[in-house]
Design an enzyme around this catalytic site. Structure first.
Site, PDB file in Angstrom:
ATOM      1  CB  SER A  91      -0.940   0.009   1.212  1.00 25.47           C
ATOM      2  OG  SER A  91      -0.211  -0.100   2.422  1.00 25.47           O
ATOM      3  CG  ASP A 256      -4.828   5.719   7.079  1.00 25.28           C
ATOM      4  OD1 ASP A 256      -3.796   6.200   7.582  1.00 25.28           O
ATOM      5  OD2 ASP A 256      -4.839   5.161   5.970  1.00 25.28           O
ATOM      6  CG  HIS A 259      -1.612   3.791   4.540  1.00 25.35           C
ATOM      7  ND1 HIS A 259      -2.827   3.273   4.946  1.00 25.35           N
ATOM      8  CD2 HIS A 259      -0.921   2.744   4.012  1.00 25.35           C
ATOM      9  CE1 HIS A 259      -2.868   1.976   4.669  1.00 25.35           C
ATOM     10  NE2 HIS A 259      -1.729   1.632   4.109  1.00 25.35           N
TER      11      HIS A 259
END
Length: 345
Positions: A91, A256, A259
Site C-alpha cells: 500500500s 487513517d 499510511h
C-alpha cells in the site's frame, strides 16, 4: 543491539533465504503475535476511515520535454522514448492514504525523474495494498509479461505486511531477492525501499512500538543484503518514517493514522529519488564517490545493511565482488532532493 549484532542477525536471515533455511523469527513470535493483533485493529481503523481507495497515477509524466526537444540534461533534445518506470509492492508503493494521484509516491518519483532526466517518464504501478513479499512473484510476472514493456527502472516497497502477518523473515527475503534477480536479468535497474518502521504507527502503543521497530529494522537489514547481492540498490525507509513521523504525526500521517499523508509521501520520495537518478547515471560522477564528511564508505554488505536500517535515506549498493569478510557494499547518505514536479499529461 549493536551494529555488529544487527549485522550478524541480518546475515543469518539472508543466508537462510538464499539456502532455503527455516523461519528465523523477528523479535519473538509471541511478541509479534501481539503486534499482529494491534496491526489488525489499525487496519480496521484504516478501512473505517474511508482511505482505502488508491488514486490511479499511471501515465506519462514530463511530456513537455518530448515536445520541446530542448534543455541541457542527458536526455535533452534527443527525442528519446520515455523512461519506463514501474512500482511494485504494497500500500505504501500504491500511495494509499492520499486523495490525489499527484500525491502518490509513483507520481512524485516519476515527476522528479522526468525533471532530472529532462525526458518523459512512463509510470506503471502494479503494487497491491495489503501485499506481502510473496505477491512479488505475481507482480513481476505482470511487469515482464510483454518484452516491449520491460522497464528501465523499478522501485519495490514491501515488508510491513510481512512483519504484521508473521511471515518468516527468510521467506520474505527469498521472495524479494527473486524479484530483484528476475528484474535485473532483463536489464532493469532496481531500487528497494526497505521495510518502514512500524514503531511509528499511531494506533500501535508501547511496548509493542519498540518490538515493532526492532522487527522492522531486522527485516530491512536482511532485505538490503538480499537485494544488493542480486544487483539492486536499497534505500532505508525505516528511520525516515521514524523521528520525522514521530515528531510530526499530524503532518506526516494521513487521516487513517496508518499510511503517510501527502507530506509524508513527499518526504519518502525525496529520500528515494537520488538513488533512482544514480542508478540511471543521471548524477555527476563526483556525486558517486563516497563523502567522508557524511560518513560514507565501503563496508561489508551485512554491516552496511545494519547501519542503513537505522538511518533515514541511506543507500546501499554493491561495490566489489568480495572481500576478507564476504561481499562489500558502498554506503551513501545522499542529500534529499525532489525537483519541481514535471507536468503530467
Amino acid at each position: 543491539m549493536t551494529s555488529m549484532s544487527r549485522a550478524r542477525v541480518a546475515r543469518r536471515i539472508a543466508a537462510g533465504a538464499a539456502y532455503g533455511g527455516g523461519g528465523i523469527g523477528l523479535a519473538g513470535a509471541a511478541a509479534v503475535g501481539l503486534l499482529l493483533a494491534e496491526a489488525q485493529w489499525a487496519r480496521r481503523h484504516v478501512e473505517h476511515s474511508g482511505s482505502a481507495r488508491v488514486p490511479q497515477a499511471d501515465g506519462l509524466y514530463g511530456a513537455g520535454y518530448a515536445a520541446s526537444g530542448s534543455g541541457s540534461g542527458s536526455g535533452s533534445g534527443s527525442g528519446e522514448e520515455p523512461l519506463r518506470f514501474v512500482l511494485l509492492g504494497d500500500s505504501t508503493a500504491a500511495g494509499q492514504g492520499v486523495h490525489r494521484a499527484s500525491q502518490t509516491p509513483g507520481a512524485l518519483l516519476a515527476s522528479g525523474l522526468a525533471a532530472v532526466a529532462e525526458r518523459p517518464v512512463l509510470l506503471r504501478n502494479v503494487s497491491l495494498p495489503g501485499a506481502q513479499s510473496d505477491d512479488l512473484d505475481r507482480q513481476v510476472a505482470l511487469v515482464l509479461g510483454s518484452a516491449e514493456q520491460v522497464p528501465d527502472i523499478c522501485v519495490i516497497i514491501v515488508g510491513a505486511n510481512d512483519v504484521t502477518h508473521r511471515m518468516p523473515a527468510t521467506r520474505s527475503v527469498r521472495h524479494l531477492s527473486s524479484a530483484v534477480r528476475r528484474l535485473r536479468t532483463t536489464g532493469a535497474e532496481v531500487v528497494v525501499g526497505t521495510c518502514p518502521d512500524l514503531g511509528t504507527i499511531e494506533p500501535v502503543g508501547q511496548p509493542l512500538r519498540w518490538l515493532a521497530r526492532r522487527a522492522s529494522r531486522q527485516l530491512a537489514a536482511a532485505q538490503t543484503i538480499g537485494a544488493v547481492e542480486q544487483g539492486g540498490r536499497t534505500v532505508s525507509l525505516g528511520d525516515l518514517l521514524g523521528p520525522e513521523f514521530e515528531a510530526n504525526p499530524r503532518e506526516l500521517f494521513g487521516p487513517d493514522h496508518y499510511h503517510p499523508s501527502a507530506e509524508g509521501y513527499a518526504t519518502a520520495a525525496m529520500a528515494v529519488l537520488p538513488t533512482l537518478c544514480a542508478a540511471l547515471g543521471l548524477w555527476p560522477s563526483e556525486e558517486e564517490r563516497p563523502d567522508v564528511s557524511r560518513r560514507e564508505g565501503f563496508l561489508p554488505v551485512a554491516r552496511a545493511a545494519a547501519e542503513a536500517a537505522a538511518e533515514a535515506g541511506t543507500e546501499v549498493t554493491a561495490a566489489m565482488p568480495t572481500g576478507p569478510r564476504g561481499p562489500w557494499a558502498l554506503l551513501k547518505r545522499r542529500r534529499r532532493r525532489l525537483p519541481q514536479a514535471a507536468a503530467t499529461s
